[in-house]
Motif scaffolding. Structure first.
Motif, mmCIF file in Angstrom:
data_model
loop_
_atom_site.group_PDB
_atom_site.id
_atom_site.type_symbol
_atom_site.label_atom_id
_atom_site.label_comp_id
_atom_site.label_asym_id
_atom_site.label_seq_id
_atom_site.Cartn_x
_atom_site.Cartn_y
_atom_site.Cartn_z
ATOM 1 N N GLU A 47 0.821 -1.214 0.000
ATOM 2 C CA GLU A 47 0.000 0.000 0.000
ATOM 3 C C GLU A 47 0.854 1.264 0.000
ATOM 4 N N PHE A 48 1.936 1.246 0.767
ATOM 5 C CA PHE A 48 2.812 2.431 0.845
ATOM 6 C C PHE A 48 4.223 1.950 1.138
ATOM 7 N N CYS A 49 5.186 2.576 0.464
ATOM 8 C CA CYS A 49 6.591 2.275 0.733
ATOM 9 C C CYS A 49 7.408 3.550 0.535
ATOM 10 N N SER A 50 8.264 3.855 1.518
ATOM 11 C CA SER A 50 9.099 5.067 1.424
ATOM 12 C C SER A 50 10.527 4.751 1.821
ATOM 13 N N LEU A 51 11.418 5.602 1.357
ATOM 14 C CA LEU A 51 12.822 5.559 1.727
ATOM 15 C C LEU A 51 13.202 6.900 2.332
ATOM 16 N N ARG A 52 13.884 6.872 3.466
ATOM 17 C CA ARG A 52 14.417 8.097 4.085
ATOM 18 C C ARG A 52 15.928 7.931 4.182
ATOM 19 N N LEU A 53 16.634 8.700 3.354
ATOM 20 C CA LEU A 53 18.098 8.632 3.272
ATOM 21 C C LEU A 53 18.695 9.800 4.045
ATOM 22 N N VAL A 54 19.701 9.526 4.879
ATOM 23 C CA VAL A 54 20.384 10.578 5.643
ATOM 24 C C VAL A 54 21.882 10.449 5.436
ATOM 25 N N HIS A 55 22.502 11.544 5.032
ATOM 26 C CA HIS A 55 23.960 11.612 4.857
ATOM 27 C C HIS A 55 24.469 12.792 5.685
ATOM 28 N N ALA A 56 25.133 12.501 6.806
ATOM 29 C CA ALA A 56 25.552 13.544 7.749
ATOM 30 C C ALA A 56 27.067 13.550 7.903
ATOM 31 N N ARG A 57 27.628 14.770 7.931
ATOM 32 C CA ARG A 57 29.058 14.957 8.178
ATOM 33 C C ARG A 57 29.208 16.000 9.277
ATOM 34 N N SER A 58 30.170 15.760 10.176
ATOM 35 C CA SER A 58 30.288 16.631 11.336
ATOM 36 C C SER A 58 31.745 16.868 11.678
ATOM 37 N N GLU A 59 32.036 18.042 12.236
ATOM 38 C CA GLU A 59 33.391 18.394 12.663
ATOM 39 C C GLU A 59 33.307 19.154 13.972
ATOM 40 N N TYR A 60 34.136 18.766 14.942
ATOM 41 C CA TYR A 60 34.128 19.413 16.259
ATOM 42 C C TYR A 60 35.533 19.881 16.586
ATOM 43 N N LEU A 61 35.668 21.191 16.830
ATOM 44 C CA LEU A 61 36.959 21.800 17.144
ATOM 45 C C LEU A 61 36.877 22.428 18.525
ATOM 46 N N SER A 62 37.889 22.194 19.351
ATOM 47 C CA SER A 62 37.897 22.751 20.697
ATOM 48 C C SER A 62 39.314 23.115 21.103
ATOM 49 N N VAL A 63 39.472 24.299 21.678
ATOM 50 C CA VAL A 63 40.735 24.710 22.299
ATOM 51 C C VAL A 63 40.419 24.981 23.765
ATOM 52 N N ARG A 64 41.033 24.206 24.643
ATOM 53 C CA ARG A 64 40.776 24.311 26.079
ATOM 54 C C ARG A 64 42.074 24.633 26.800
ATOM 55 N N GLN A 65 42.035 25.684 27.589
ATOM 56 C CA GLN A 65 43.216 26.147 28.332
ATOM 57 C C GLN A 65 44.410 26.311 27.390
ATOM 58 N N HIS A 66 44.143 26.904 26.232
ATOM 59 C CA HIS A 66 45.137 27.199 25.200
ATOM 60 C C HIS A 66 45.649 25.963 24.469
ATOM 61 N N VAL A 67 45.091 24.793 24.750
ATOM 62 C CA VAL A 67 45.560 23.545 24.141
ATOM 63 C C VAL A 67 44.512 23.023 23.160
ATOM 64 N N LEU A 68 44.936 22.819 21.912
ATOM 65 C CA LEU A 68 44.020 22.249 20.920
ATOM 66 C C LEU A 68 43.680 20.810 21.309
ATOM 67 N N GLN A 69 42.384 20.522 21.414
ATOM 68 C CA GLN A 69 41.936 19.172 21.707
ATOM 69 C C GLN A 69 41.873 18.370 20.395
ATOM 70 N N PRO A 70 41.868 17.049 20.484
ATOM 71 C CA PRO A 70 41.803 16.247 19.249
ATOM 72 C C PRO A 70 40.620 16.669 18.372
ATOM 73 N N VAL A 71 40.914 16.916 17.106
ATOM 74 C CA VAL A 71 39.852 17.309 16.172
ATOM 75 C C VAL A 71 39.004 16.080 15.861
ATOM 76 N N ALA A 72 37.705 16.222 16.039
ATOM 77 C CA ALA A 72 36.795 15.090 15.805
ATOM 78 C C ALA A 72 36.014 15.329 14.517
ATOM 79 N N ALA A 73 36.026 14.355 13.643
ATOM 80 C CA ALA A 73 35.263 14.432 12.400
ATOM 81 C C ALA A 73 34.562 13.100 12.186
ATOM 82 N N SER A 74 33.350 13.178 11.673
ATOM 83 C CA SER A 74 32.594 11.943 11.448
ATOM 84 C C SER A 74 31.752 12.063 10.189
#
Length: 477
Positions: free
Chosen positions: A17-44
């Motif tokens: 009776e009904f059929c659907s597709l929901r496609l998701v393509h996500a990219r992310s980047e997280y940058l942090s400098v704490r107490q003057h120190v660059l933290q590990p850059v996270a990307a996904s």
């Protein structure tokens, strides 16, 4: 690539009776400098699809990261088998739920794209804010970060419905923690409240480049501040506290699936019952709440929900009267109540459920100075830092980072650890005034949790400062 996947889907879609597709393509980047120190850059990067089948009154869905024809066919067969297995055993006959076959597009407004400056320049930007935060030896922890996400989604039906949406999100954050002896106090950039859709222009629009010295100075002031007084008094809540108040004591209680009991075992139910819609006085005449996924820059804007229904602005509460709930087409069918297009999923491997999206408190007419002048004895509170609410989303207790006494119409002494408590069903009736249009701030949160398995999703809240009378206030001691 996305077009090819849609073609694969339509080539293998089962005859149902009904059929659907929901496609998701996500990219992310997280940058942090704490107490003057660059933290590990996270990307996904994450990509997958969910196929939903409705047939013979039942519903089934199956998710897969295998986006080949073989992978999609396997998911579709799983979805169909689930639909046939639960046909006649569901809380609703899904064959009677009106599902769309939409066409359309949505794109986040972006003035300055994330990739227009280099990674090195973004890190230098965060290093500069670290320097502005570390203003005193008593600042013992400080951090500046940027969290960027782009998410492209496609909703396709077997009979040629097609919706494509491109979202761009940015979450800027600053924080400073001060310590002296046994006293520790923190101030932040509205929590992560200045999250919005858009590009790097959000940093200018939100005041990111000028906030650090103020945040550090206020953390230091709180070290020396007296404790917030206790008693019943007026409370003026800043927009970055109002977003939590709206979220917890209006948003969650109005979710129709929660009212139906779906959330009871996990995060509780609601004091709101179906018979209240249309007549219940939720707040004073100053309370006007809209569901508005059309505000371009707000964090949870979209053109269509994850069931493919077009989104539009609706009043949930008008002049204090409860009008409609937060429920997508399935909840609307189950309850017979009006709802909104808010069926949303956290990702491709979760089914859509009723979520808040953008839930805003509409402005009034009173300037901020007039609101202060109207208070003889009260507290101005900014920036939520703690919350607790009962399992029917009724009785609550919230704490803020910053407080300032209001005496005889003037802002006076800074106070630390301000808290207040109330009951949702009566608190909103004490709303005396909502700030004018030029006091509204567009804020939100990347962390609204709900569902089993848990789905953490983005929400937006725009609000002016609001004045409440006769509130129970107390300090942290």
């Amino acid at each position: 690539m996305h077009e090819r996947i849609v073609d694969h889907f339509r080539s293998i879609a089962p005859q149902v009776e009904f059929c659907s597709l929901r496609l998701v393509h996500a990219r992310s980047e997280y940058l942090s400098v704490r107490q003057h120190v660059l933290q590990p850059v996270a990307a996904s990067e994450d990509m997958g699809a969910m196929i939903t089948v409705i047939d013979k009154g039942g519903i089934g869905y199956a998710a897969t990261s295998d986006l080949t024809t073989t992978g999609l066919r396997r998911a579709a067969e799983h979805a169909r088998s689930w639909a046939h297995a639960n046909a006649g055993r569901c809380v609703v006959d899904f064959s009677k739920v009106p599902l769309p076959h939409p066409t359309g597009e949505y794109t986040s407004p972006v003035q300055k794209a994330w990739d227009t400056i280099s990674l090195a320049d973004k890190i230098d930007l965060l290093r500069a804010e670290n320097t502005r935060l570390k203003t005193d030896e008593r600042i013992v922890d400080w951090d500046a970060s940027l969290w960027y996400t782009e998410s492209d989604t496609v909703f396709a039906t077997a009979d040629n419905g097609l919706v494509q949406q491109q979202f761009r999100y940015l979450v800027p954050m600053l924080s400073a923690t001060a310590n002296a002896g046994a006293e520790t106090q923190s101030r932040t950039f509205a929590g992560r409240g200045y999250c919005r859709q858009g590009g790097l222009e959000i940093l200018d629009q939100s005041g990111f480049f000028t906030a650090a010295p103020r945040i550090a100075e206020e953390a230091l002031q709180l070290l020396l501040a007296p404790n917030c007084p206790s008693g019943t008094m007026d409370v003026l809540l800043a927009p970055d506290q109002m977003i939590l108040q709206i979220h917890e004591s209006i948003g969650h209680p109005l979710e129709l699936d929660r009212i139906l009991g779906d959330e009871r075992n996990y995060a509780g139910t609601s004091f709101v019952t179906p018979d209240m819609f249309g007549s219940y006085r939720y707040g004073s005449d100053h309370l006007n709440i809209t569901f508005d996924p059309t505000r371009a820059e707000e964090f949870a804007s979209y053109g269509f929900d994850d069931d493919g229904h077009p989104a539009q602005r609706e009043y949930l509460i008008r002049d204090g009267i409860l009008l409609r709930g937060l429920g997508g087409i399935t909840s609307q069918t189950r309850t017979g109540l009006s709802g909104v297009a808010n069926a949303r999923a956290a990702s491709w491997n979760r089914p859509p459920i009723d979520r808040m999206a953008n839930l805003n408190l509409e402005p009034g007419t009173m300037p901020f100075a007039d609101m202060v002048a109207a208070i003889e004895n009260g507290i101005y509170m900014q920036t939520n830092c703690s919350w607790s609410i009962d399992d029917s989303r009724n009785k609550f207790q919230f704490g803020c980072e910053w407080g300032q006494r209001i005496e005889n119409g003037k802002l006076t002494t800074v106070v630390k650890n301000p808290n207040y408590r109330g009951v949702s069903a009566t608190f909103w009736r004490s709303l005396k005034a909502a700030g004018a249009l030029d006091t509204v701030e567009v804020l939100g949160s990347p962390y609204c949790g709900k569902g089993e398995p848990n789905q953490v999703i983005r929400v937006g809240h725009a609000s002016p400062p609001c004045l409440f009378t006769g509130v129970e206030v107390f300090g942290g001691e």
